[in-house]
Design an enzyme around this catalytic site. Structure first.
Site, PDB file in Angstrom:
ATOM      1  N   CYS A 197      46.568  24.696  -0.512  1.00 40.36           N
ATOM      2  CA  CYS A 197      48.036  24.845  -0.164  1.00 40.36           C
ATOM      3  C   CYS A 197      48.272  25.289   0.688  1.00 40.36           C
ATOM      4  O   CYS A 197      49.441  24.951   1.243  1.00 40.36           O
ATOM      5  CB  CYS A 197      48.552  25.741  -1.478  1.00 40.36           C
ATOM      6  N   GLU A 234      53.949  29.864  -6.775  1.00 40.47           N
ATOM      7  CA  GLU A 234      53.346  29.488  -5.593  1.00 40.47           C
ATOM      8  C   GLU A 234      53.294  27.956  -5.420  1.00 40.47           C
ATOM      9  O   GLU A 234      52.466  27.155  -6.415  1.00 40.47           O
ATOM     10  CB  GLU A 234      51.979  29.918  -5.463  1.00 40.47           C
TER      11      GLU A 234
HETATM   12  P1  NAP Z   1      50.255  20.951 -11.275  1.00 45.02           P
HETATM   13  O1  NAP Z   1      50.013  19.717 -11.802  1.00 45.02           O
HETATM   14  O2  NAP Z   1      51.447  21.428 -11.287  1.00 45.02           O
HETATM   15  O3  NAP Z   1      49.348  21.824 -12.368  1.00 45.02           O
HETATM   16  C1  NAP Z   1      49.199  23.369 -12.014  1.00 45.02           C
HETATM   17  C2  NAP Z   1      48.921  23.924 -13.424  1.00 45.02           C
HETATM   18  O4  NAP Z   1      50.226  24.084 -14.287  1.00 45.02           O
HETATM   19  C3  NAP Z   1      47.736  23.489 -14.149  1.00 45.02           C
HETATM   20  O5  NAP Z   1      47.121  24.647 -14.893  1.00 45.02           O
HETATM   21  C4  NAP Z   1      48.525  22.623 -15.481  1.00 45.02           C
HETATM   22  O6  NAP Z   1      47.709  22.702 -16.646  1.00 45.02           O
HETATM   23  C5  NAP Z   1      49.713  23.709 -15.592  1.00 45.02           C
HETATM   24  N1  NAP Z   1      50.928  22.910 -16.251  1.00 45.02           N
HETATM   25  C6  NAP Z   1      51.385  21.697 -16.109  1.00 45.02           C
HETATM   26  N2  NAP Z   1      52.380  21.505 -16.846  1.00 45.02           N
HETATM   27  C7  NAP Z   1      52.556  22.773 -17.484  1.00 45.02           C
HETATM   28  C8  NAP Z   1      53.544  23.090 -18.393  1.00 45.02           C
HETATM   29  N3  NAP Z   1      54.513  22.240 -19.064  1.00 45.02           N
HETATM   30  N4  NAP Z   1      53.173  24.452 -19.263  1.00 45.02           N
HETATM   31  C9  NAP Z   1      52.603  25.079 -18.609  1.00 45.02           C
HETATM   32  N5  NAP Z   1      51.536  24.815 -17.759  1.00 45.02           N
HETATM   33  C10 NAP Z   1      51.707  23.475 -17.213  1.00 45.02           C
HETATM   34  O7  NAP Z   1      49.416  21.080  -9.871  1.00 45.02           O
HETATM   35  P2  NAP Z   1      47.968  20.693  -9.651  1.00 45.02           P
HETATM   36  O8  NAP Z   1      47.913  19.312  -9.482  1.00 45.02           O
HETATM   37  O9  NAP Z   1      46.855  21.428 -10.264  1.00 45.02           O
HETATM   38  O10 NAP Z   1      47.826  21.547  -8.176  1.00 45.02           O
HETATM   39  C11 NAP Z   1      48.300  20.972  -7.090  1.00 45.02           C
HETATM   40  C12 NAP Z   1      49.457  21.380  -6.271  1.00 45.02           C
HETATM   41  O11 NAP Z   1      49.530  22.958  -6.208  1.00 45.02           O
HETATM   42  C13 NAP Z   1      49.994  20.931  -5.053  1.00 45.02           C
HETATM   43  O12 NAP Z   1      51.101  20.743  -5.014  1.00 45.02           O
HETATM   44  C14 NAP Z   1      49.766  22.457  -4.276  1.00 45.02           C
HETATM   45  O13 NAP Z   1      50.541  22.434  -3.115  1.00 45.02           O
HETATM   46  C15 NAP Z   1      49.817  23.314  -5.298  1.00 45.02           C
HETATM   47  N6  NAP Z   1      49.154  24.587  -4.962  1.00 45.02           N
HETATM   48  C16 NAP Z   1      49.904  25.812  -4.343  1.00 45.02           C
HETATM   49  C17 NAP Z   1      49.125  26.933  -4.222  1.00 45.02           C
HETATM   50  C18 NAP Z   1      50.052  27.993  -3.704  1.00 45.02           C
HETATM   51  O14 NAP Z   1      49.347  28.940  -3.398  1.00 45.02           O
HETATM   52  N7  NAP Z   1      51.121  27.859  -3.247  1.00 45.02           N
HETATM   53  C19 NAP Z   1      47.920  27.071  -4.173  1.00 45.02           C
HETATM   54  C20 NAP Z   1      47.291  25.729  -4.814  1.00 45.02           C
HETATM   55  C21 NAP Z   1      47.693  24.514  -4.936  1.00 45.02           C
HETATM   56  P3  NAP Z   1      46.957  21.135 -17.016  1.00 45.02           P
HETATM   57  O15 NAP Z   1      45.969  21.008 -15.824  1.00 45.02           O
HETATM   58  O16 NAP Z   1      46.252  21.405 -18.165  1.00 45.02           O
HETATM   59  O17 NAP Z   1      47.998  19.880 -16.776  1.00 45.02           O
END
Ligand code: NAP
Length: 520
Positions: free
Chosen positions: A299, A260
Site C-alpha cells: 500500500c 486504510e
Molecule cells: P479488498 O478486496 O478490499 O479486500 C480486503 C479485505 O476485505 C479482505 O479480507 C476481504 O475478504 C474483505 N472484504 C471484502 N468484502 C467484504 C465485505 N463485504 N465485508 C467484510 N469484508 C470484506 O482488498 P485486497 O485486494 O485484499 O487488497 C488490496 C487493496 O488493499 C489495495 O487497494 C491496497 O492499496 C489496499 N491496501 C491498503 C493498505 C493500507 O494500509 N492503506 C495496506 C494494504 C493494502 P475476502 O478476501 O474474503 O474477500
C-alpha cells in the site's frame, strides 16, 4: 489439502458450505481451502465481548506488555516455517516474506514496549490520562481532566491480502495493548500465514480466552453484528472500505471505523540532486525497491515519480538499468528478486490498470504480458508520462503491482500540485539537500499525507525506505488513502479507547484515574 479453520468461542471450527480455494501463485496449484458458511458470527462477537473483554481489561498494562512480547517471540521462533508458507501462498521471495513476518514480530515487540511504558504511568489499571488537569473555577479544587478507558466492545479487523502476518499483528498489537478483544479476518486468498500464526498462539496458550478470534474465509454477515462499543478497522481497496462504512449496523450504531485504503504514493527528486550523488542513489534504490518488493503489492509503494524535466532521461536510464537486473521467477530461489502477483484476480487487475496508465504514458521498461507459462508472473513496468494531467489515470487509479510512472515537474509549486493531485496518500518521499525546496515541498504536500519521508545526503546511508511502516509513526492518510490512522506508538490506542472528560474535585478525580490511592 489443508482445510483452514476459524477460531471462534475458543474452538477451531469449519463451515459447512462451498469452500474457497487458496492457490500457490507461482504454480497455480491449490494448497488449501477455507469455508465459513453456517458459522454464527453473532455468537462469536458476543463471546469476544463478554469473555475476552473482561479478561483483557483485568490485566495491567505490564501484563498486556508481557502477553504482546510472548506473541512476538512466538512468531520469531517459527520464522522459517512462516517464511515457507508466505513463499507458497503469497508468492513472496524470502526477502518479501521476512518483511511481512519480521514486521509482525517487531510491531508486537514495539507495542510490548509501549505497554511497559504505560505501566509506569498507570500501574493500577486500565485508565490512561490524556494531558494534565485544567482549573475550572476560582478554587484549585475544581478541575477538569481527560482520561481514556478501554471500550467494552470487540475490535473487528479486516485485512488485505498482501501482508497476512503484519496485517494481523499490527492491528492486534494495538487493540490488545488497549485492552480490547480482537476478531481478525485476513483476506481469504492468502490466509495460510495468518492462520498458522493464530494456531501457534493458541497452541502455546499465549492469550486469555476470548481475547483473539480468527475468521478464515468469507466474512458472511459478520458486520451485521457490530454494536456501539465495537470498532471496525479495515485495510483493503477503497471501494470495499466505502461499502463497509455504509453497512447498516455500522451506521445504525455509529460504529467507530478506521479505513486504510488505496494510495498513489509519490517520490519527488529535488532539482539540486546530482546524477552520481548519494541522494540520487537513495532515490533510485527506493523507487526500484518499491516497484519490486512484494511484486509492488504494498500500500505504501511508490506509484508516481516526479523528476525535474531536465533530469528525466538520466533517471529513466538508471531505473531501467536497475530493473533489468531483477530476475522474475520462482520466489523460493535465492537469485530471484521478484515473484508472481498473489492471485489470478490481481494479475487481471494489474493488466487492466497498466492499459489505463498506457493511455497517457509510454512503457519504457517491461510489460504486463505473461513471463512464464504458469503462475501470475509479469515483469516490472516503468512508464514515462511526458505531459501529466490531473485527470490522467496515474493520478486517480492505483495499479497494485510492480508499476510506476515517471513524470516531469517545473518548480516546487508545480511539484506540490502534482503530488497533491493523487487525492491523499499514505506516504510520499522527497529527495533533496536544498533546504528551501524541501521545506516548501514538505509543508505543501503534508496536508495530503499521513507520512512524508525526506531523503538527504546526511542520512542517505541509514535512511528507512518510505515503504516501510514503523510502529512508532502513524500509518494512514487522508482522502483516497481512507482517512484512517493506525499505529504511531501510543497514539494508536485512542481508536480502541473512549476519551472521557471528567470534572469535579481534584482529589476525587485523581483517585478515579488511579493517580492517588483510595483511602478507606
Ligand atoms: P479488498 O478486496 O478490499 O479486500 C480486503 C479485505 O476485505 C479482505 O479480507 C476481504 O475478504 C474483505 N472484504 C471484502 N468484502 C467484504 C465485505 N463485504 N465485508 C467484510 N469484508 C470484506 O482488498 P485486497 O485486494 O485484499 O487488497 C488490496 C487493496 O488493499 C489495495 O487497494 C491496497 O492499496 C489496499 N491496501 C491498503 C493498505 C493500507 O494500509 N492503506 C495496506 C494494504 C493494502 P475476502 O478476501 O474474503 O474477500
Amino acid at each position: 489439502m489443508i482445510e483452514l479453520e476459524s477460531y471462534l468461542q475458543g474452538a477451531w471450527v469449519r463451515g459447512s458450505g462451498r469452500a474457497s480455494t487458496l492457490v500457490n501463485p507461482s504454480t497455480e496449484a491449490p494448497i488449501a481451502t477455507s469455508n465459513t458458511e453456517g458459522l454464527d458470527f453473532g455468537v462469536a462477537l458476543a463471546y469476544a465481548r463478554d469473555v475476552g473483554g473482561p479478561a483483557l481489561r483485568a490485566m495491567s498494562f505490564a501484563a498486556r506488555g508481557e502477553m504482546l512480547r510472548a506473541l512476538s517471540r512466538c512468531i520469531h521462533a517459527h520464522r522459517d516455517e512462516l517464511i515457507g508458507l508466505a513463499i507458497e501462498n503469497g508468492g513472496n521471495t524470502r526477502g518479501d516474506a521476512k518483511f511481512d513476518i519480521d514486521g509482525a514480530s517487531l510491531t508486537l515487540a514495539a507495542y510490548a514496549d509501549v505497554a511497559a511504558e504505560l505501566a509506569k504511568e498507570a500501574p493500577n489499571g486500565p485508565v490512561l490520562l490524556d494531558g494534565p488537569s485544567l482549573p475550572l473555577g476560582r478554587s484549585p479544587r475544581l478541575v477538569g481532566a481527560h482520561i481514556f478507558v478501554p471500550r467494552e466492545g470487540v475490535a473487528v479487523h479486516i485485512n488485505a491480502f498482501n501482508f497476512p502476518a503484519w496485517g494481523l499483528a499490527e492491528k492486534a498489537a494495538v487493540a490488545l495493548c488497549a485492552g480490547v478483544p480482537v476478531v481478525s479476518k485476513p483476506a481469504s486468498s492468502t490466509a495460510l500465514v495468518s492462520h498458522r500464526i493464530v494456531r501457534l498462539w493458541v497452541e502455546e496458550k499465549l492469550l486469555p480466552p476470548g481475547a483473539l478470534s480468527f475468521i478464515a474465509g468469507s466474512p458472511g454477515d459478520l458486520l451485521k453484528h457490530l454494536r456501539g462499543q465495537d470498532v471496525l478497522a479495515f485495510t483493503g481497496a477503497g471501494t470495499t472500505g466505502a461499502h463497509l462504512r455504509a453497512e447498516h449496523a455500522v451506521r445504525e450504531h455509529s460504529v467507530r471505523v478506521n479505513v486504510e485504503a488505496d494510495s498513489l504514493n509519490a517520490a519527488l527528486l529535488g532539482p539540486d540532486v546530482g546524477d552520481d550523488s548519494e541522494v540520487m542513489n537513495l532515490f533510485v534504490g527506493d523507487v526500484v525497491r518499491d516497484m519490486t518488493q512484494k511484486t509492488g503489492q504494498k500500500c505504501t509503494a511508490i506509484r508516481r515519480v516526479y523528476v525535474p524535466a531536465d533530469k528525466v532521461p538520466a533517471v529513466l536510464e538508471r531505473l531501467r538499468e536497475r530493473l533489468a537486473a531483477i530476475k522474475v521467477g520462482d520466489p523460493s530461489r535465492e537469485d530471484v528478486g521478484m515473484g508472481p502477483l498473489a492471485t489470478a484476480q490481481q494479475l487481471a487487475d494489474v493488466r487492466a490498470g497498466v492499459a489505463k496508465l498506457a493511455a497517457h504514458g509510454k512503457a519504457v521498461f517491461g510489460s504486463a504480458e505473461a513471463v512464464h507459462e504458469k503462475g501470475y508472473f509479469i515483469s516490472p513496468v516503468l512508464l514515462h508520462g511526458e505531459r501529466p494531467d490531473p485527470g490522467d489515470a496515474v493520478h486517480n487509479h492505483e495499479v497494485f503491482g510492480p508499476v510506476a510512472t515517471v513524470m516531469p515537474y517545473s518548480d516546487a509549486a508545480d511539484a506540490v500540485k502534482w503530488v497533491a493531485a493523487g487525492g491523499g496518500g499514505l506516504v510520499s518521499s522527497v529527495y533533496s539537500d536544498d533546504k528551501a525546496f524541501v521545506r516548501s515541498v514538505v509543508l505543501g504536500i503534508a496536508p495530503y499525507h499521513g507520512r512524508v519521508t525526506v531523503g538527504s545526503s546526511k542520512i542517505a546511508g541509514q535512511a528507512v525506505p518510505p515503504g516501510t511502516v514503523l510502529a512508532p509513526l502513524v500509518h494512514g492518510g487522508p482522502g483516497r488513502a481512507g482517512s484512517g490512522e493506525e499505529l504511531g506508538g501510543r497514539r494508536g490506542l485512542a481508536f480502541y479507547m473512549q476519551r472521557v472528560a471528567l470534572q469535579g474535585d481534584r482529589a476525587l478525580l485523581e483517585m478515579i484515574s488511579g493517580q492517588r490511592e483510595e483511602k478507606a
